[in-house]
Structure formats: C-alpha cells, structure tokens
Scaffold this motif. Structure first.
Motif, PDB file in Angstrom:
ATOM      1  N   ASP A 229     -16.933  -2.745  31.434  1.00 63.43           N
ATOM      2  CA  ASP A 229     -15.954  -2.268  32.332  1.00 63.43           C
ATOM      3  C   ASP A 229     -15.668  -3.700  33.217  1.00 63.43           C
ATOM      4  OD1 ASP A 229     -14.345  -0.038  32.556  1.00 63.43           O
ATOM      5  OD2 ASP A 229     -15.240   0.215  34.703  1.00 63.43           O
ATOM      6  N   GLU A 230     -16.433  -4.450  33.721  1.00 60.35           N
ATOM      7  CA  GLU A 230     -16.016  -5.388  34.328  1.00 60.35           C
ATOM      8  C   GLU A 230     -15.004  -6.364  33.694  1.00 60.35           C
ATOM      9  OE1 GLU A 230     -19.311  -6.997  32.094  1.00 60.35           O
ATOM     10  OE2 GLU A 230     -18.791  -5.191  33.162  1.00 60.35           O
ATOM     11  N   ALA A 231     -14.927  -6.577  32.290  1.00 64.16           N
ATOM     12  CA  ALA A 231     -13.866  -7.118  31.371  1.00 64.16           C
ATOM     13  C   ALA A 231     -12.892  -6.307  30.889  1.00 64.16           C
ATOM     14  CB  ALA A 231     -14.664  -7.984  30.510  1.00 64.16           C
ATOM     15  N   LYS A 232     -13.209  -5.233  30.443  1.00 64.61           N
ATOM     16  CA  LYS A 232     -12.288  -4.207  29.688  1.00 64.61           C
ATOM     17  C   LYS A 232     -11.859  -3.405  30.403  1.00 64.61           C
ATOM     18  CE  LYS A 232     -13.627  -6.626  25.955  1.00 64.61           C
ATOM     19  NZ  LYS A 232     -12.818  -7.730  25.446  1.00 64.61           N
ATOM     20  N   ASN A 233     -12.156  -3.105  31.708  1.00 64.26           N
ATOM     21  CA  ASN A 233     -11.543  -1.912  32.502  1.00 64.26           C
ATOM     22  C   ASN A 233     -11.275  -0.627  31.685  1.00 64.26           C
ATOM     23  OD1 ASN A 233     -10.728  -0.627  34.868  1.00 64.26           O
ATOM     24  ND2 ASN A 233      -8.677  -2.078  35.063  1.00 64.26           N
ATOM     25  N   PHE A 234     -12.317  -0.122  30.956  1.00 63.53           N
ATOM     26  CA  PHE A 234     -11.979   1.235  30.154  1.00 63.53           C
ATOM     27  C   PHE A 234     -11.802   2.092  31.051  1.00 63.53           C
ATOM     28  CE2 PHE A 234     -13.579   4.624  27.574  1.00 63.53           C
ATOM     29  CZ  PHE A 234     -12.597   4.578  26.695  1.00 63.53           C
ATOM     30  N   SER A 235     -12.767   2.098  32.339  1.00 57.66           N
ATOM     31  CA  SER A 235     -12.702   3.178  33.192  1.00 57.66           C
ATOM     32  C   SER A 235     -11.241   3.432  33.798  1.00 57.66           C
ATOM     33  CB  SER A 235     -13.469   3.012  34.434  1.00 57.66           C
ATOM     34  OG  SER A 235     -13.149   1.507  35.134  1.00 57.66           O
ATOM     35  N   GLY A 236     -10.362   2.286  34.053  1.00 57.73           N
ATOM     36  CA  GLY A 236      -9.027   2.354  34.233  1.00 57.73           C
ATOM     37  C   GLY A 236      -8.361   3.140  33.253  1.00 57.73           C
ATOM     38  N   ILE A 237      -8.301   2.993  31.665  1.00 56.89           N
ATOM     39  CA  ILE A 237      -7.797   3.482  30.924  1.00 56.89           C
ATOM     40  C   ILE A 237      -8.039   4.989  31.011  1.00 56.89           C
ATOM     41  CG2 ILE A 237      -7.826   3.856  28.324  1.00 56.89           C
ATOM     42  CD1 ILE A 237      -8.158   0.952  28.001  1.00 56.89           C
ATOM     43  N   LEU A 238      -9.348   5.533  31.129  1.00 56.33           N
ATOM     44  CA  LEU A 238      -9.790   6.784  31.242  1.00 56.33           C
ATOM     45  C   LEU A 238      -8.966   7.619  32.492  1.00 56.33           C
ATOM     46  CD1 LEU A 238     -13.386   6.991  30.328  1.00 56.33           C
ATOM     47  CD2 LEU A 238     -11.238   7.575  29.033  1.00 56.33           C
ATOM     48  N   ARG A 239      -9.075   7.008  33.512  1.00 56.24           N
ATOM     49  CA  ARG A 239      -8.322   7.449  34.719  1.00 56.24           C
ATOM     50  C   ARG A 239      -6.750   7.694  34.604  1.00 56.24           C
ATOM     51  NH1 ARG A 239     -11.892   3.858  37.507  1.00 56.24           N
ATOM     52  NH2 ARG A 239     -10.123   2.425  37.645  1.00 56.24           N
ATOM     53  N   THR A 240      -6.191   6.853  33.660  1.00 56.72           N
ATOM     54  CA  THR A 240      -4.782   6.931  33.486  1.00 56.72           C
ATOM     55  C   THR A 240      -4.514   7.939  32.385  1.00 56.72           C
ATOM     56  OG1 THR A 240      -4.607   4.551  33.799  1.00 56.72           O
ATOM     57  CG2 THR A 240      -2.919   5.661  32.585  1.00 56.72           C
ATOM     58  N   ILE A 241      -5.439   7.940  31.296  1.00 61.77           N
ATOM     59  CA  ILE A 241      -5.666   9.178  30.458  1.00 61.77           C
ATOM     60  C   ILE A 241      -5.432  10.468  31.066  1.00 61.77           C
ATOM     61  CG2 ILE A 241      -6.750  10.301  28.690  1.00 61.77           C
ATOM     62  CD1 ILE A 241      -4.990   8.003  27.451  1.00 61.77           C
ATOM     63  N   GLU A 242      -6.465  10.536  32.080  1.00 63.91           N
ATOM     64  CA  GLU A 242      -6.628  12.095  32.878  1.00 63.91           C
ATOM     65  C   GLU A 242      -5.140  12.279  33.533  1.00 63.91           C
ATOM     66  OE1 GLU A 242      -8.871  14.232  36.168  1.00 63.91           O
ATOM     67  OE2 GLU A 242      -8.831  11.932  36.055  1.00 63.91           O
ATOM     68  N   ARG A 243      -4.326  11.388  33.947  1.00 63.60           N
ATOM     69  CA  ARG A 243      -3.024  11.549  34.464  1.00 63.60           C
ATOM     70  C   ARG A 243      -1.976  11.689  33.461  1.00 63.60           C
ATOM     71  NH1 ARG A 243      -1.947   6.305  38.123  1.00 63.60           N
ATOM     72  NH2 ARG A 243      -0.001   7.315  38.584  1.00 63.60           N
ATOM     73  N   LEU A 244      -1.972  11.148  32.353  1.00 59.03           N
ATOM     74  CA  LEU A 244      -1.157  11.258  31.247  1.00 59.03           C
ATOM     75  C   LEU A 244      -1.447  12.513  30.664  1.00 59.03           C
ATOM     76  CD1 LEU A 244       1.015   9.812  29.339  1.00 59.03           C
ATOM     77  CD2 LEU A 244      -1.103   9.255  27.811  1.00 59.03           C
ATOM     78  N   ARG A 245      -2.422  13.159  30.461  1.00 57.84           N
ATOM     79  CA  ARG A 245      -3.007  14.368  29.965  1.00 57.84           C
ATOM     80  C   ARG A 245      -2.164  15.538  30.824  1.00 57.84           C
ATOM     81  NH1 ARG A 245      -3.100  18.617  27.828  1.00 57.84           N
ATOM     82  NH2 ARG A 245      -4.848  19.093  26.417  1.00 57.84           N
ATOM     83  N   GLN A 246      -2.037  15.541  31.859  1.00 63.07           N
ATOM     84  CA  GLN A 246      -1.195  16.207  33.147  1.00 63.07           C
ATOM     85  C   GLN A 246       0.279  16.355  32.630  1.00 63.07           C
ATOM     86  OE1 GLN A 246      -2.153  15.041  37.093  1.00 63.07           O
ATOM     87  NE2 GLN A 246      -4.415  15.173  36.647  1.00 63.07           N
ATOM     88  N   GLN A 247       0.775  15.439  32.076  1.00 64.13           N
ATOM     89  CA  GLN A 247       2.185  15.230  31.741  1.00 64.13           C
ATOM     90  C   GLN A 247       2.521  15.684  30.508  1.00 64.13           C
ATOM     91  OE1 GLN A 247       3.483  11.273  32.544  1.00 64.13           O
ATOM     92  NE2 GLN A 247       2.671  11.350  34.665  1.00 64.13           N
ATOM     93  N   ARG A 248       1.749  15.457  29.385  1.00 59.62           N
ATOM     94  CA  ARG A 248       1.950  15.480  27.841  1.00 59.62           C
ATOM     95  C   ARG A 248       0.583  15.833  27.158  1.00 59.62           C
ATOM     96  NH1 ARG A 248       5.194  10.360  26.722  1.00 59.62           N
ATOM     97  NH2 ARG A 248       5.297  11.281  24.350  1.00 59.62           N
ATOM     98  N   ASP A 249       0.663  16.296  26.002  1.00 60.42           N
ATOM     99  CA  ASP A 249      -0.714  16.718  25.240  1.00 60.42           C
ATOM    100  C   ASP A 249      -0.303  16.392  23.784  1.00 60.42           C
ATOM    101  OD1 ASP A 249       1.250  18.664  24.498  1.00 60.42           O
ATOM    102  OD2 ASP A 249      -0.386  20.228  24.750  1.00 60.42           O
ATOM    103  N   ASP A 250       0.688  15.396  23.560  1.00 58.38           N
ATOM    104  CA  ASP A 250       0.977  14.971  22.194  1.00 58.38           C
ATOM    105  C   ASP A 250       0.521  13.723  21.559  1.00 58.38           C
ATOM    106  OD1 ASP A 250       2.419  13.122  23.961  1.00 58.38           O
ATOM    107  OD2 ASP A 250       4.131  13.213  22.721  1.00 58.38           O
ATOM    108  N   PHE A 251      -0.913  13.407  22.206  1.00 61.04           N
ATOM    109  CA  PHE A 251      -1.626  12.089  21.911  1.00 61.04           C
ATOM    110  C   PHE A 251      -2.989  12.235  21.683  1.00 61.04           C
ATOM    111  CE2 PHE A 251      -1.712  12.405  26.516  1.00 61.04           C
ATOM    112  CZ  PHE A 251      -2.989  11.892  26.809  1.00 61.04           C
ATOM    113  N   GLU A 252      -3.779  11.223  21.009  1.00 57.69           N
ATOM    114  CA  GLU A 252      -5.251  11.184  21.071  1.00 57.69           C
ATOM    115  C   GLU A 252      -5.594   9.652  21.265  1.00 57.69           C
ATOM    116  OE1 GLU A 252      -6.327  14.673  17.778  1.00 57.69           O
ATOM    117  OE2 GLU A 252      -6.148  12.402  17.217  1.00 57.69           O
ATOM    118  N   LEU A 253      -6.393   9.290  22.101  1.00 61.09           N
ATOM    119  CA  LEU A 253      -7.157   8.300  22.312  1.00 61.09           C
ATOM    120  C   LEU A 253      -8.291   7.856  21.550  1.00 61.09           C
ATOM    121  CD1 LEU A 253      -7.362   5.139  23.593  1.00 61.09           C
ATOM    122  CD2 LEU A 253      -8.347   6.414  25.456  1.00 61.09           C
ATOM    123  N   HIS A 254      -8.359   7.265  20.551  1.00 61.64           N
ATOM    124  CA  HIS A 254      -9.577   6.788  19.731  1.00 61.64           C
ATOM    125  C   HIS A 254     -10.163   5.640  20.017  1.00 61.64           C
ATOM    126  CE1 HIS A 254      -8.878  10.286  16.665  1.00 61.64           C
ATOM    127  NE2 HIS A 254      -7.847   9.871  17.059  1.00 61.64           N
TER     128      HIS A 254
END
Length: 396
Positions: A229-254
């Motif tokens: 996480d210190e390099a890739k900041n995947f936690s930031g991606i997940l926090r953003t996905i949580e916000r995105l999921r509240q707006q739309r449901d037409d995607f998947e993150l693999h």
C-alpha cells in the motif's frame, strides 16, 4: 558479444516473480548476444556448503549457486561475495570470459560489479528500475547506502534508466554519468487484444455495439500489483470504489496480486463490495494477458513508480489507462491513451473513474496497440540495449 548479467532482483524459488522483468529484458537481446545470469541465494536443507545448478531460459543460461546460509549475517554476506567469485570462475570455464557485465538494479549486486571492475577491469553497464531515487523515498536513500549506490552508478560505463524521470532523480542524488533511457518492454505476441473483439470497433456504432454485447453490460476495471500500500495505494482505490458504488453499479474491479490481501478483502466484505471487487490472486503470464483482453480499462493509483510494466502491457493489449502522474508514467500516458491524475487525489480518481466508465470504449485501441509495438516491443528494446553494448565495447 558475451554478457554476464548480475541481477539485484531475480526470480527465486520462494518468490518466482521477483525481477522477472529483468529476465524478460535479457531474453529480448538478439541472438548475437550470449547471456549468462549469475546469482547466489540461500538453499534449503543443504548438506553441502554450496551447490551450482544451470537453469536454461528462453535466450539465456542462469547459473544459480545455492548456499547453506551461515547463522551470522556478516559471515553470510562474505560467503555470498565469495560465491560470486566462484561463479565467475565457473562461467569463464564453462561458457566464456565476459565482454561486459550488465548490472540490473544498482544495489546490492553493484558491489560485485564494482569489485570485478577493480580486480579484473570488467566494464559494467547499469539498467535501473528502482524507485528508491524518487523524492518520496528521500529518507531511505541516505548515509552509507546512498554513498554506496552513487559510487556504483558513477562507476558504470553507461546507465540505462527505464524513464527520463528516473534519470533526473538519480542525477538529483549526485549520479553524474552518461545516460541512455531505455523503456521497459512487453511481449506483443502474448499481450494483444482479443481476436473476438475488433480493435478498430470504436470507428462505428455497429462495432461499438458488438463490443458492448460481447463484453457484457458491466465494464471491467483491471488492477495488477503487489498491493503493497505504501507504493500502490490500493486502499485509496478501494475507498474510491466504495464512493463510486454509491453512484452506479455498472462496473467490476478485477484485481490480480502477487501477495496476500487479507486486510483489503476484509474491507471489501465489511463495505459490501464483494459483488464489484473480485480478487484473483497470482496468475501466470498467459492468464494475465487474458485478463487484459477482457478489461475495459486499467487503473493504477500509485504514490510512486518508475515505468510500470503493467501500463506497457495494457497498451500492448489495446487497453486505455487511468493512472497517477508519478515517475515516468506521464512520459507515456497521453490523452489518446488514458487519463492522468495527481498522486493521492481520491476525488480526482472518482471523477476519472466515472469518465472512464462512460467513455473507455471510445478509445482508439488499435492506435494504443500500435504505440506499444513501436515503443516497447521486446525486439526493439533488445536491439537498443545491444547497440549500447557495442558502443561501450568500442570504447575499451
């Protein structure tokens, strides 16, 4: 030419993907270049002091020395250094006397390259991939470690960083040498668009409709990394996905990842994201290539990088990229190939994810693929390196 390769990062039995991009670079060299990799690592359940094995690669031989590791660390380091001397004698007897030494990543194996230069007059060239020179790591590259690395780099006959940004970062730490930027490479025969999805489908509405039908209604984001996480900041991606999921449901993150992801999987479960975040664990190169072919776009939210192979692979697959503008990424990601955002800006990531989901299938995937072939194809990169070898050799 006969080239002896020293890899500070190399695939090991307990970590088979470590430094695999260095090995791919070696295998891209033309046939006129005879390559031997020499490495030393700890063996398991050994009765002998050391054992030498020859492993055959695509276009190289890997001389691997396994040692019974001493319990005292300083003794272990001295034994490893001695084993590189043993390995050099073995290679000179079994294969060749090297015309050049190619050092991949300055430390720690640069200590061996520097010693051989002093003892035997062997010139060495350095390919550098390391993010330790980046401003985010300025607290790490200090003191004795910095002095050692700078000395190793300044004694190279040539430095081949994988991005111009990396060159500038090295110069900022006091490395004053001759540079030639040579990008990371990709196997464009393996990483390519799906034959079932026409890469020129963006050009007409019928083609676009066919793509939408074949790929399904949910668009696929792809992320591939170590998840450190210190390099890739995947936690930031997940926090953003949580916000995105509240707006739309037409995607998947693999997500394809080298190491375990317990804390991230727990986050996904706790925040009810299991229907849109799918973890795949570690995959073979062929499986990774297939994942790119199924992806609508690739996402990277790193805090620091040099020139990530995953972006190069995405481009070869005709896949647009959403990434932070860190390291050398801005050198290759243009508006025609993706979206760049600032490091750590989750609001910008959310906005860019929405933009990508709405327009990812409008990108000219054929043009993205063509750019990758011209810029990162393995044969082209191998020939560039070989030309630098010849220049250095002529100066002998």
């Amino acid at each position: 030419m006969n080239i002896l390769h020293l890899l500070s990062w190399f695939p090991r039995p307990d970590d088979p993907t470590l430094g695999n991009f260095c090995v791919r670079m070696i295998d891209a060299l033309p046939e006129a270049c005879h390559s031997v990799i020499l490495s030393v690592c700890d063996g398991k359940d050994m009765t002998k002091s050391f054992e030498i094995k020859e492993l055959t690669g695509a276009h190289h031989t890997h001389v691997q020395i396994y040692i019974r590791p001493p319990k005292v660390n300083i003794v272990r380091k001295l034994k490893i250094l001695r084993m590189y001397q043993v390995g050099l004698r073995y290679i000179k007897k079994r294969f060749f006397t090297p015309d050049l030494v190619h050092l991949h990543v300055a430390y720690p194996l640069g200590q061996v390259a520097l010693l051989w230069k002093k003892l035997f007059g062997y010139k060495y060239v350095l390919t550098e991939h390391w993010t330790i020179y980046q401003p985010q790591n300025q607290s790490v590259l200090v003191g004795r470690l910095k002095k050692k690395i700078v000395k190793i780099a300044n004694n190279a006959a040539l430095i081949m960083p994988v991005s111009l940004d990396l060159q500038r970062c090295m110069e900022g730490h006091g490395v004053h040498n001759r540079f030639q930027v040579i990008y990371n490479l990709v196997n464009t025969d393996m990483f390519k668009p799906s034959a079932a999805l026409p890469i020129d489908s963006h050009r007409n509405d019928m083609g676009r409709a066919a793509v939408n039908d074949m790929q399904g209604s949910k668009k696929r984001m792809l992320h591939i990394s170590t998840l450190r996480d210190e390099a890739k900041n995947f936690s930031g991606i997940l926090r953003t996905i949580e916000r995105l999921r509240q707006q739309r449901d037409d995607f998947e993150l693999h997500v394809i990842h080298d190491y375990e992801a317990h804390e991230f999987k727990a986050f996904v479960k706790e925040h009810n994201l299991t229907d849109c975040v799918i973890f795949h664990g570690k995959k073979t190169s062929a499986e990774v290539a297939e994942a790119y072919r199924k992806a609508d776009f690739f996402v990277l939210f790193s805090n620091f990088e040099n020139l990530p192979c995953v972006i190069v692979e995405a481009f070869a697959s005709g896949v647009p990229v959403l990434s932070t503008a860190v390291g050398g990424i801005a050198e290759i990601v243009s508006p025609e190939r993706g979206i760049l955002i600032s490091q750590g800006d989750e609001d910008a990531l959310l906005q860019a994810m929405n933009q990508m989901l709405d327009h990812c299938r409008d990108y000219d995937r054929e043009a993205i693929r063509d750019y990758a072939i011209k810029t990162f194809a393995a044969q082209n990169i191998g020939n560039q390196i070989f030309e630098q070898y010849k220049k250095v050799k002529r100066e002998t």
